[in-house]
Design a protein around this motif. Sequence first.
Motif, PDB file in Angstrom:
ATOM      1  N   GLU A   1     -16.925   6.829  12.586  1.00  0.00           N
ATOM      2  CA  GLU A   1     -15.488   7.100  12.594  1.00  0.00           C
ATOM      3  C   GLU A   1     -14.909   6.870  11.192  1.00  0.00           C
ATOM      4  O   GLU A   1     -14.025   7.587  10.741  1.00  0.00           O
ATOM      5  CB  GLU A   1     -14.812   6.180  13.614  1.00  0.00           C
ATOM      6  N   ALA A   2     -15.432   5.846  10.523  1.00  0.00           N
ATOM      7  CA  ALA A   2     -14.955   5.545   9.164  1.00  0.00           C
ATOM      8  C   ALA A   2     -15.270   6.705   8.231  1.00  0.00           C
ATOM      9  O   ALA A   2     -14.431   7.097   7.421  1.00  0.00           O
ATOM     10  CB  ALA A   2     -15.592   4.250   8.658  1.00  0.00           C
ATOM     11  N   SER A   3     -16.458   7.258   8.337  1.00  0.00           N
ATOM     12  CA  SER A   3     -16.824   8.436   7.548  1.00  0.00           C
ATOM     13  C   SER A   3     -18.176   8.952   8.018  1.00  0.00           C
ATOM     14  O   SER A   3     -19.128   8.187   8.118  1.00  0.00           O
ATOM     15  CB  SER A   3     -16.891   8.087   6.055  1.00  0.00           C
TER      16      SER A   3
ATOM     17  N   HIS B   1     -21.671   8.104   5.213  1.00  0.00           N
ATOM     18  CA  HIS B   1     -21.391   6.752   4.758  1.00  0.00           C
ATOM     19  C   HIS B   1     -22.554   6.151   3.988  1.00  0.00           C
ATOM     20  O   HIS B   1     -23.700   6.527   4.149  1.00  0.00           O
ATOM     21  CB  HIS B   1     -20.980   5.869   5.932  1.00  0.00           C
TER      22      HIS B   1
ATOM     23  N   GLU C   1     -23.652  -0.110   3.290  1.00  0.00           N
ATOM     24  CA  GLU C   1     -22.553  -0.638   4.100  1.00  0.00           C
ATOM     25  C   GLU C   1     -22.892  -0.551   5.587  1.00  0.00           C
ATOM     26  O   GLU C   1     -22.617  -1.463   6.367  1.00  0.00           O
ATOM     27  CB  GLU C   1     -21.251   0.123   3.805  1.00  0.00           C
TER      28      GLU C   1
ATOM     29  N   ALA D   1     -25.000  -3.495   6.466  1.00  0.00           N
ATOM     30  CA  ALA D   1     -24.264  -4.762   6.542  1.00  0.00           C
ATOM     31  C   ALA D   1     -23.495  -4.841   7.861  1.00  0.00           C
ATOM     32  O   ALA D   1     -23.388  -5.902   8.482  1.00  0.00           O
ATOM     33  CB  ALA D   1     -23.305  -4.899   5.361  1.00  0.00           C
ATOM     34  N   ILE D   2     -22.964  -3.707   8.286  1.00  0.00           N
ATOM     35  CA  ILE D   2     -22.173  -3.669   9.524  1.00  0.00           C
ATOM     36  C   ILE D   2     -23.087  -3.826  10.741  1.00  0.00           C
ATOM     37  O   ILE D   2     -22.876  -4.682  11.599  1.00  0.00           O
ATOM     38  CB  ILE D   2     -21.389  -2.334   9.602  1.00  0.00           C
TER      39      ILE D   2
ATOM     40  N   SER E   1     -24.941  -7.091  11.847  1.00  0.00           N
ATOM     41  CA  SER E   1     -24.150  -8.190  12.409  1.00  0.00           C
ATOM     42  C   SER E   1     -24.459  -8.390  13.898  1.00  0.00           C
ATOM     43  O   SER E   1     -24.298  -9.490  14.415  1.00  0.00           O
ATOM     44  CB  SER E   1     -22.658  -7.949  12.199  1.00  0.00           C
TER      45      SER E   1
ATOM     46  N   ARG F   1     -28.786  -7.067  -0.941  1.00  0.00           N
ATOM     47  CA  ARG F   1     -27.946  -6.487   0.115  1.00  0.00           C
ATOM     48  C   ARG F   1     -28.731  -6.528   1.420  1.00  0.00           C
ATOM     49  O   ARG F   1     -29.962  -6.421   1.424  1.00  0.00           O
ATOM     50  CB  ARG F   1     -27.598  -5.021  -0.209  1.00  0.00           C
TER      51      ARG F   1
ATOM     52  N   ILE G   1     -10.053   1.825  13.138  1.00  0.00           N
ATOM     53  CA  ILE G   1     -10.396   2.599  11.946  1.00  0.00           C
ATOM     54  C   ILE G   1      -9.141   3.253  11.339  1.00  0.00           C
ATOM     55  O   ILE G   1      -9.011   3.335  10.110  1.00  0.00           O
ATOM     56  CB  ILE G   1     -11.470   3.660  12.275  1.00  0.00           C
ATOM     57  N   ASP G   2      -8.194   3.673  12.179  1.00  0.00           N
ATOM     58  CA  ASP G   2      -6.967   4.269  11.640  1.00  0.00           C
ATOM     59  C   ASP G   2      -6.214   3.274  10.763  1.00  0.00           C
ATOM     60  O   ASP G   2      -5.713   3.618   9.696  1.00  0.00           O
ATOM     61  CB  ASP G   2      -6.055   4.744  12.780  1.00  0.00           C
TER      62      ASP G   2
ATOM     63  N   ARG H   1      -7.911   2.795   7.560  1.00  0.00           N
ATOM     64  CA  ARG H   1      -7.559   3.894   6.642  1.00  0.00           C
ATOM     65  C   ARG H   1      -6.242   3.608   5.936  1.00  0.00           C
ATOM     66  O   ARG H   1      -6.081   3.895   4.750  1.00  0.00           O
ATOM     67  CB  ARG H   1      -7.437   5.212   7.425  1.00  0.00           C
TER      68      ARG H   1
ATOM     69  N   GLN I   1     -17.613  -9.529   8.288  1.00  0.00           N
ATOM     70  CA  GLN I   1     -18.704  -8.740   7.703  1.00  0.00           C
ATOM     71  C   GLN I   1     -18.545  -7.262   8.092  1.00  0.00           C
ATOM     72  O   GLN I   1     -18.701  -6.365   7.254  1.00  0.00           O
ATOM     73  CB  GLN I   1     -20.017  -9.319   8.236  1.00  0.00           C
ATOM     74  N   VAL I   2     -18.221  -7.034   9.366  1.00  0.00           N
ATOM     75  CA  VAL I   2     -18.061  -5.665   9.870  1.00  0.00           C
ATOM     76  C   VAL I   2     -16.855  -4.984   9.201  1.00  0.00           C
ATOM     77  O   VAL I   2     -16.970  -3.860   8.705  1.00  0.00           O
ATOM     78  CB  VAL I   2     -17.913  -5.680  11.414  1.00  0.00           C
TER      79      VAL I   2
ATOM     80  N   GLY J   1     -17.498  -3.960   5.548  1.00  0.00           N
ATOM     81  CA  GLY J   1     -18.340  -2.765   5.445  1.00  0.00           C
ATOM     82  C   GLY J   1     -17.565  -1.500   5.775  1.00  0.00           C
ATOM     83  O   GLY J   1     -17.660  -0.488   5.075  1.00  0.00           O
ATOM     84  N   LEU J   2     -16.772  -1.567   6.853  1.00  0.00           N
ATOM     85  CA  LEU J   2     -16.021  -0.376   7.268  1.00  0.00           C
ATOM     86  C   LEU J   2     -14.997   0.028   6.206  1.00  0.00           C
ATOM     87  O   LEU J   2     -14.855   1.212   5.893  1.00  0.00           O
ATOM     88  CB  LEU J   2     -15.326  -0.631   8.612  1.00  0.00           C
TER      89      LEU J   2
ATOM     90  N   ALA K   1     -15.149  -0.572   3.023  1.00  0.00           N
ATOM     91  CA  ALA K   1     -15.884  -0.008   1.876  1.00  0.00           C
ATOM     92  C   ALA K   1     -16.240   1.456   2.139  1.00  0.00           C
ATOM     93  O   ALA K   1     -16.083   2.313   1.260  1.00  0.00           O
ATOM     94  CB  ALA K   1     -17.142  -0.831   1.594  1.00  0.00           C
ATOM     95  N   ILE K   2     -16.686   1.753   3.357  1.00  0.00           N
ATOM     96  CA  ILE K   2     -17.029   3.142   3.700  1.00  0.00           C
ATOM     97  C   ILE K   2     -15.803   4.039   3.608  1.00  0.00           C
ATOM     98  O   ILE K   2     -15.852   5.134   3.027  1.00  0.00           O
ATOM     99  CB  ILE K   2     -17.650   3.201   5.123  1.00  0.00           C
ATOM    100  N   VAL K   3     -14.684   3.602   4.164  1.00  0.00           N
ATOM    101  CA  VAL K   3     -13.466   4.436   4.132  1.00  0.00           C
ATOM    102  C   VAL K   3     -13.012   4.644   2.683  1.00  0.00           C
ATOM    103  O   VAL K   3     -12.644   5.764   2.299  1.00  0.00           O
ATOM    104  CB  VAL K   3     -12.349   3.806   4.990  1.00  0.00           C
TER     105      VAL K   3
ATOM    106  N   GLN L   1     -14.855   4.636  -0.013  1.00  0.00           N
ATOM    107  CA  GLN L   1     -15.786   5.581  -0.638  1.00  0.00           C
ATOM    108  C   GLN L   1     -15.451   7.017  -0.217  1.00  0.00           C
ATOM    109  O   GLN L   1     -15.487   7.933  -1.035  1.00  0.00           O
ATOM    110  CB  GLN L   1     -17.221   5.243  -0.250  1.00  0.00           C
ATOM    111  N   SER L   2     -15.103   7.187   1.065  1.00  0.00           N
ATOM    112  CA  SER L   2     -14.793   8.536   1.554  1.00  0.00           C
ATOM    113  C   SER L   2     -13.520   9.084   0.901  1.00  0.00           C
ATOM    114  O   SER L   2     -13.290  10.285   0.901  1.00  0.00           O
ATOM    115  CB  SER L   2     -14.658   8.546   3.079  1.00  0.00           C
TER     116      SER L   2
ATOM    117  N   ALA M   1     -16.364   1.507  -4.311  1.00  0.00           N
ATOM    118  CA  ALA M   1     -16.152   0.231  -3.617  1.00  0.00           C
ATOM    119  C   ALA M   1     -17.455  -0.271  -3.024  1.00  0.00           C
ATOM    120  O   ALA M   1     -18.337   0.518  -2.695  1.00  0.00           O
ATOM    121  CB  ALA M   1     -15.129   0.406  -2.487  1.00  0.00           C
ATOM    122  N   ARG M   2     -17.586  -1.585  -2.896  1.00  0.00           N
ATOM    123  CA  ARG M   2     -18.693  -2.139  -2.121  1.00  0.00           C
ATOM    124  C   ARG M   2     -18.239  -3.429  -1.437  1.00  0.00           C
ATOM    125  O   ARG M   2     -17.319  -4.107  -1.886  1.00  0.00           O
ATOM    126  CB  ARG M   2     -19.948  -2.407  -2.964  1.00  0.00           C
ATOM    127  N   SER M   3     -18.907  -3.736  -0.342  1.00  0.00           N
ATOM    128  CA  SER M   3     -18.578  -4.951   0.403  1.00  0.00           C
ATOM    129  C   SER M   3     -19.342  -6.149  -0.155  1.00  0.00           C
ATOM    130  O   SER M   3     -20.440  -6.007  -0.696  1.00  0.00           O
ATOM    131  CB  SER M   3     -18.921  -4.768   1.884  1.00  0.00           C
TER     132      SER M   3
END
Lengths: 417, 417
Positions: A56-58, A61, A65, A68-69, A72, A144, B16-17, B20, B75-76, B79-80, B82-84, B86-87, B92-94
């Motif tokens: 959902e995030a992308s 991806h 990342e 890492a997610i 968990s 990582r 996720i929204d 964003r 942690q989750v 990561g999320l 960072a993914i958003v 990047q998109s 970015a990194r976590s």
Amino acid sequence: MARIVMKFGGTSVADIDRIRNVARHVKREVDSGNEVAVVVSAMAGKTNELVGWTREASPMHDAREYDAIVASGEQVTAGLLAIVLQSMGVNARSWQGWQIPIKTDMTHGAARITDIDGSFLIKRFGEGQVAVIAGFQGISPENRISTLGRGGSDTSAVAIAAAVKADRCDIYTDVDGVYTTDPRVEPKARRMAKISFEEMLEMASLGAKVLQVRSVELAMVHKVRTFVRSSFEDPHAPGMGDPLNPPGTLICDEDEIVEQQVVTGIAFARDEAQISLRRVADRPGVSAAIFVPLAEEHINVDMIVQNVSEDGSKTDMTFTVPSGDMDKAVHALDKVKAEIGCDSIQSETGLAKISVIGTGMRSHAGVAATAFKALAEKGINIRAITTSEIKISILIDSAYTELAVRTLHSVYGLDKH
Amino acid sequence: MARIVMKFGGTSVADIDRIRNVARHVKREVDSGNEVAVVVSAMAGKTNELVGWTREASPMHDAREYDAIVASGEQVTAGLLAIVLQSMGVNARSWQGWQIPIKTDMTHGAARITDIDGSFLIKRFGEGQVAVIAGFQGISPENRISTLGRGGSDTSAVAIAAAVKADRCDIYTDVDGVYTTDPRVEPKARRMAKISFEEMLEMASLGAKVLQVRSVELAMVHKVRTFVRSSFEDPHAPGMGDPLNPPGTLICDEDEIVEQQVVTGIAFARDEAQISLRRVADRPGVSAAIFVPLAEEHINVDMIVQNVSEDGSKTDMTFTVPSGDMDKAVHALDKVKAEIGCDSIQSETGLAKISVIGTGMRSHAGVAATAFKALAEKGINIRAITTSEIKISILIDSAYTELAVRTLHSVYGLDKH
């Protein structure tokens, strides 16, 4: 006293009650005087939830990342099992991949273990502590979190067993062992007491979904005796027989199997598709021209059959792919058709691959002939045949899958106790 | 260009929204040419889910395992996000606590940060990379995951801001700043543009739940300029004024506040209980005899009032505790009553503490007198008074809470723009 690695999958740790059940299995081993490491998966459903969020995030991806997610999930289970064990009076602590450390390469999402330092774990065994280890994960050279891909907890367990020189790796699962074939197809299927690494490798890669293929490879290389058993049975319950000799299947070295069978099991894979390239130019490099484009599309090619050409100039090439990949494969081949120089590309779905497996084939002649004769008597047409040292695979119409499996199961005497 | 730490709490990253939306805030700062670290909490509800499982596993659980489990929530989110990012084309990194590392002491569940190595983060800033940091967590001297206690992400953010020498720490929350009092009680309450660390400390500990007390202490010690602002507002939206000067409250050094108010805000705490020990022997050690037993029961004593005794032999001692702790406190004191040597222990619930706060009190006389006079005119009885350099706290019947807050808010001119 023995040193044992125990592995429990997602359905075995789906909620706290089931984690308590896992803890009872662990306590039983500890009470028997064994040194124990436990490898756990994420609670059933959790990995899917986490993967869903990353998508959902992308859709595109960063695998680092993602790792890492998703890792968990195992982290949580390991902590919860450690807490439950402590509440039962068992000295236990959780370990994450980076704490041990379980070193992997950089292939995030499908990392390979490069090295495990077992010294911390062994030291704690000496202090009477149970190690509860988050499966499926490690740490990359860049510090990582990495993950080993779906089902990677089996691989974690076997790798840890090798690193700490465990006497046995017990894989607790929702079945009580490895069967001569799928009992849903052949109710007379029997659980095998022992199976060799090589045979299990063939069984695993052919769809007996008990163990990850990679974990069996690893077990074979490091000679880790791996015991597949049920997590839902209590070996001390009435009617369960000797608790020190519970039902299950030991995957071990061939030498340890005294009464070697000629044929050990019948595996099968439905939903195969066949692609035939007619009248391919029979010259060096033609196989590469066919299969490199498929590999680039990540299509998993299974059986490959190429006959010696009649006149030394043209030959037929047949191979199978999963049904879902057939259109993609044909499309990829159409683009290189001129280069391959074939007359036509034919494809057909609705096929099944039946495999007869057994290390005894090496020393017994006529195993293949027995299969062909038995299938012929039932009127089952054989489309293609491939063989290895310990396996015969036969491609047939999938409508005949059950009949073929039962026929072969019977003809090799696997029905008998 | 500035170096900024941004912190987002659980409701700001609930799905996720919303993540964003957070990413858009981050991108805005990056696009303005700033170096950015983002500290995130767990998705709303996730920490409670994880804590619930640990309790189900065992009510008495190992705090080290609790920490490993609960820290997975942040942690989750890291990561999320960072993914958003990047998109959206943001580099970015976590980072997890142990990766930076954020070193803490061994007090699992409520660990204190001992050291943060900012060098990795600063290096990545130089490469144009945004650091997305899992809040609330660190690593203990034993290489185990530690957590900082509830709301610890604020503390993480301020500590990281100090470690990387950030120009500002932006705390994004569900309110748009710190108000002169609770707007639900006094609609005329105004958002303060600036407040000093000392004043914010008093406001925070008195129930203005915008920022964790520990994070304000840390900000004060390291002089981290901390800006409280809303995560639900887009500073570029129409009607939002200057996007470079968004609404919010800057918590900063007293020197930075040019027009110092005498009184900055009115804080209050309901559900206070009062305990009075009548005719306590007025001799050395009696205070310890009273408060040590309460501390051992983990009862948080707030106001303490002791008057000079009339004849030098007996005095009255009054203090307040949260209503929920009153019975436990009285019970603890009953056991040591003989030792204390008091006539009786009286207790009463249904009280409220109203506090007038402002650094300007230091240089202005009569601030307290103004409060007493105003409350008297409304017929509000004052039960007890305590004061500090920058605060006057008054204990009253809780039925008068709203009236007292509004009266004081008005008498010190806080209603006026």
